[in-house]
Design an enzyme around this catalytic site. Structure first.
Site, PDB file in Angstrom:
ATOM      1  N   HIS A 142       0.798  -1.241   0.000  1.00  0.00           N
ATOM      2  CA  HIS A 142       0.000   0.000   0.000  1.00  0.00           C
ATOM      3  C   HIS A 142       0.825   1.283   0.000  1.00  0.00           C
ATOM      4  CE1 HIS A 142      -3.580  -2.360   0.622  1.00  0.00           C
ATOM      5  NE2 HIS A 142      -3.218  -2.770   1.814  1.00  0.00           N
TER       6      HIS A 142
HETATM    7  O1  ZLS Z   1      -2.916  -5.210   2.824  1.00  0.00           O
HETATM    8  O2  ZLS Z   1      -9.860   0.365   7.099  1.00  0.00           O
HETATM    9  C1  ZLS Z   1      -8.896   1.076   7.323  1.00  0.00           C
HETATM   10  C2  ZLS Z   1      -9.044   2.583   7.543  1.00  0.00           C
HETATM   11  C3  ZLS Z   1      -9.716   3.091   8.648  1.00  0.00           C
HETATM   12  C4  ZLS Z   1     -10.337   2.161   9.666  1.00  0.00           C
HETATM   13  C5  ZLS Z   1      -9.339   1.831  10.767  1.00  0.00           C
HETATM   14  N1  ZLS Z   1      -8.879   3.078  11.418  1.00  0.00           N
HETATM   15  C6  ZLS Z   1      -7.900   2.715  12.455  1.00  0.00           C
HETATM   16  C7  ZLS Z   1      -8.238   3.978  10.452  1.00  0.00           C
HETATM   17  C8  ZLS Z   1      -9.219   4.344   9.327  1.00  0.00           C
HETATM   18  C9  ZLS Z   1     -10.304   3.235   7.344  1.00  0.00           C
HETATM   19  N2  ZLS Z   1      -7.661   0.581   7.419  1.00  0.00           N
HETATM   20  C10 ZLS Z   1      -7.382  -0.828   7.297  1.00  0.00           C
HETATM   21  C11 ZLS Z   1      -5.958  -1.013   6.791  1.00  0.00           C
HETATM   22  C12 ZLS Z   1      -5.708  -2.415   6.372  1.00  0.00           C
HETATM   23  C13 ZLS Z   1      -4.273  -2.576   5.888  1.00  0.00           C
HETATM   24  C14 ZLS Z   1      -3.980  -3.949   5.319  1.00  0.00           C
HETATM   25  C15 ZLS Z   1      -2.529  -4.097   4.953  1.00  0.00           C
HETATM   26  C16 ZLS Z   1      -2.224  -5.290   4.047  1.00  0.00           C
HETATM   27  O3  ZLS Z   1      -2.644  -6.492   4.636  1.00  0.00           O
HETATM   28  C17 ZLS Z   1      -0.729  -5.359   3.702  1.00  0.00           C
HETATM   29  C18 ZLS Z   1       0.193  -5.468   4.839  1.00  0.00           C
HETATM   30  C19 ZLS Z   1      -7.582  -1.481   8.615  1.00  0.00           C
HETATM   31  N3  ZLS Z   1      -8.264  -2.610   8.773  1.00  0.00           N
HETATM   32  C20 ZLS Z   1      -8.206  -2.895  10.112  1.00  0.00           C
HETATM   33  C21 ZLS Z   1      -7.520  -1.881  10.728  1.00  0.00           C
HETATM   34  N4  ZLS Z   1      -7.138  -1.019   9.773  1.00  0.00           N
HETATM   35  C22 ZLS Z   1      -7.242  -1.745  12.144  1.00  0.00           C
HETATM   36  C23 ZLS Z   1      -7.767  -2.646  13.061  1.00  0.00           C
HETATM   37  C24 ZLS Z   1      -7.475  -2.504  14.452  1.00  0.00           C
HETATM   38  C25 ZLS Z   1      -6.662  -1.464  14.866  1.00  0.00           C
HETATM   39  C26 ZLS Z   1      -6.161  -1.079  16.225  1.00  0.00           C
HETATM   40  C27 ZLS Z   1      -4.823  -0.430  15.840  1.00  0.00           C
HETATM   41  C28 ZLS Z   1      -5.365   0.431  14.762  1.00  0.00           C
HETATM   42  C29 ZLS Z   1      -6.374   1.232  15.596  1.00  0.00           C
HETATM   43  C30 ZLS Z   1      -6.923   0.193  16.608  1.00  0.00           C
HETATM   44  C31 ZLS Z   1      -6.173  -0.578  13.982  1.00  0.00           C
HETATM   45  C32 ZLS Z   1      -6.431  -0.701  12.610  1.00  0.00           C
HETATM   46 ZN    ZN Z   2      -3.969  -7.322   3.400  1.00  0.00          ZN
END
Ligand code: ZLS
Ligand code: ZN
Ligand code: CA
Length: 378
Positions: A142
């Site tokens: 990403h």
């Molecule tokens: O492909 O969905 C999102 C973005 C948000 C929701 C989550 N919040 C924290 C930020 C805004 C819209 N982000 C995804 C990113 C997934 C990345 C995948 C990487 C890969 O596998 C390659 C390595 C996401 N999904 C889940 C989370 N973020 C998430 C779940 C739990 C937590 C804890 C730490 C941080 C905040 C609380 C977090 C993120």
């Molecule tokens: Zn992934």
């Protein structure tokens, strides 16, 4: 059967640094570098190092990272630490720092370690001294030129492909992480020298929100970005059949000189963030299928958030690339208790979510992708 394939023992290079497993994104953060330590322990305890050249790669230099990333973004990554982040507060919005991409201890070092390994893996393939190069630390698909995204800060995949392009006229990128490989697609969206193919969950809402079937590339790159949007619960049979159909046509039409395969393990059933239903065997079947083409191949990690299964998955796939069949019973290792209660390489992972990909949907999807690929012929 495929007796010839079974006897084929490719020369495999494996990249690992022990420190990589000791970085922490934060206590609640789903990305756990410790999964790399678990993977290496299984790989070594299965004795797979006897079939590979194992390297402790050097760190990427700033100069190498500058081949893709912007200088002021690199400066920021280099200088910001949990202790100095107060001085950088005003940059956080600009550089998309937040819960997904926190500032953690050793972040820049972590980036240099996983990227250095992918760059070295690419150079090793070019030199012809191996057929397959494996870097489970890499695959952070990403990261963008100017900012981190989705747990990824430096895009080691783009850096590795840029190396491969120095030698190979055409490079194929394949991404079986459950998330769309947006950073890699974007970097090569307008060129016909890199084809990107991503299989992912897509509903317009699931992160990162891109990867619709009609994102196909632009300019010279038109038709060279392939997106395979899927719904929750896809099972082994549908996924492997779709994968093989699409990839057979991709290999026939694009004829790459090298392949980069991102093996994100969050497409497995029971993943903490994922919603697919794949078994470790089916995920590995995709790797086995790509290996059969006999094209120089780089195999990298990516997502994967139920870490006991990530370690199983990548160990199985290390065995597959080496052409070694691994017994299901896990070897004794210091992390044995992680793998309770079955202590097996192939636990039952399916059944949590129902398959929302109908036969009709998958048939229409396949037809559209094969049609897109017909534009490349002739
Ligand atoms: O492909 O969905 C999102 C973005 C948000 C929701 C989550 N919040 C924290 C930020 C805004 C819209 N982000 C995804 C990113 C997934 C990345 C995948 C990487 C890969 O596998 C390659 C390595 C996401 N999904 C889940 C989370 N973020 C998430 C779940 C739990 C937590 C804890 C730490 C941080 C905040 C609380 C977090 C993120
Ligand atoms: Zn992934
Ligand atoms: Ca993907």
């Amino acid at each position: 059967g495929d007796g010839v394939v079974e006897h084929y023992r490719p020369r495999v290079s494996y990249y690992m640094r022990e420190q990589a497993g000791n970085f922490h994104y934060g206590k609640l953060h789903p990305m756990k570098p410790h999964r790399l330590t678990l993977t290496n322990h299984l790989v070594l305890n299965y004795g797979l190092h006897k079939y590979m050249d194992v390297f402790e790669p050097r760190r990427a230099t700033e100069e190498e990272i500058r081949q893709f990333h912007a200088e002021d973004y690199i400066d920021f990554l280099k200088r910001v630490t949990p202790d100095t982040q107060g001085q950088f507060q005003e940059c956080f919005a600009q550089f998309n720092i937040g819960d997904d991409c926190p500032i953690f201890d050793g972040m820049w070092d972590f980036c240099r370690i996983y990227s250095g390994a992918s760059i070295e893996a690419a150079r090793k393939l070019i030199s012809g001294s191996c057929d397959i190069a494996v870097n489970w630390m890499g695959g952070l698909h990403h990261a963008k030129k100017y900012e981190p995204s989705g747990f990824c800060y430096v895009n080691d995949i783009v850096l590795a492909i840029l190396q491969l392009l120095r030698y190979y006229p055409r490079v194929l990128y394949v991404d079986i992480d459950i998330h769309h490989g947006d950073g890699v697609q974007e970097a090569f969206y307008t060129t016909d020298r890199v084809m990107t193919v991503s299989f992912h969950k897509y509903n317009g809402d699931f992160f990162p929100g891109t990867g619709a079937i009609d994102e196909m590339g632009s300019g010279l790159g038109k038709f060279y970005a392939v997106n395979v949007p899927l719904q929750d619960g896809i099972d082994d049979r549908s996924y492997t059949q779709l994968f093989k159909t699409v990839m057979t046509s991709v290999m026939e039409t694009f004829k790459p000189g090298a392949v980069v395969l991102q093996c994100g393990a969050d497409s497995l059933g029971l993943d903490r963030l994922g919603v697919f239903n794949l078994s470790i065997a089916a995920h590995g079947e995709c790797v086995r299928f790509m290996r059969r083409f006999g094209v120089p191949m780089m195999v990298i990690g990516g997502g994967g958030y139920t870490i006991r299964n990530v370690a199983r998955c990548w160990t199985n796939e290390t065995g597959i690339v080496c052409g070694v069949e691994l017994p299901s019973e896990l070897p004794n290792n210091v992390y044995h208790e992680f793998f309770a209660p079955d202590y097996s390489l192939h636990p039952q992972l399916s059944g949590r979510v129902i398959n929302h990909n109908s036969r009709a949907y998958l048939n229409a999807l396949t037809a559209r992708i094969l049609e897109q690929l017909r534009y490349l012929k002739g």
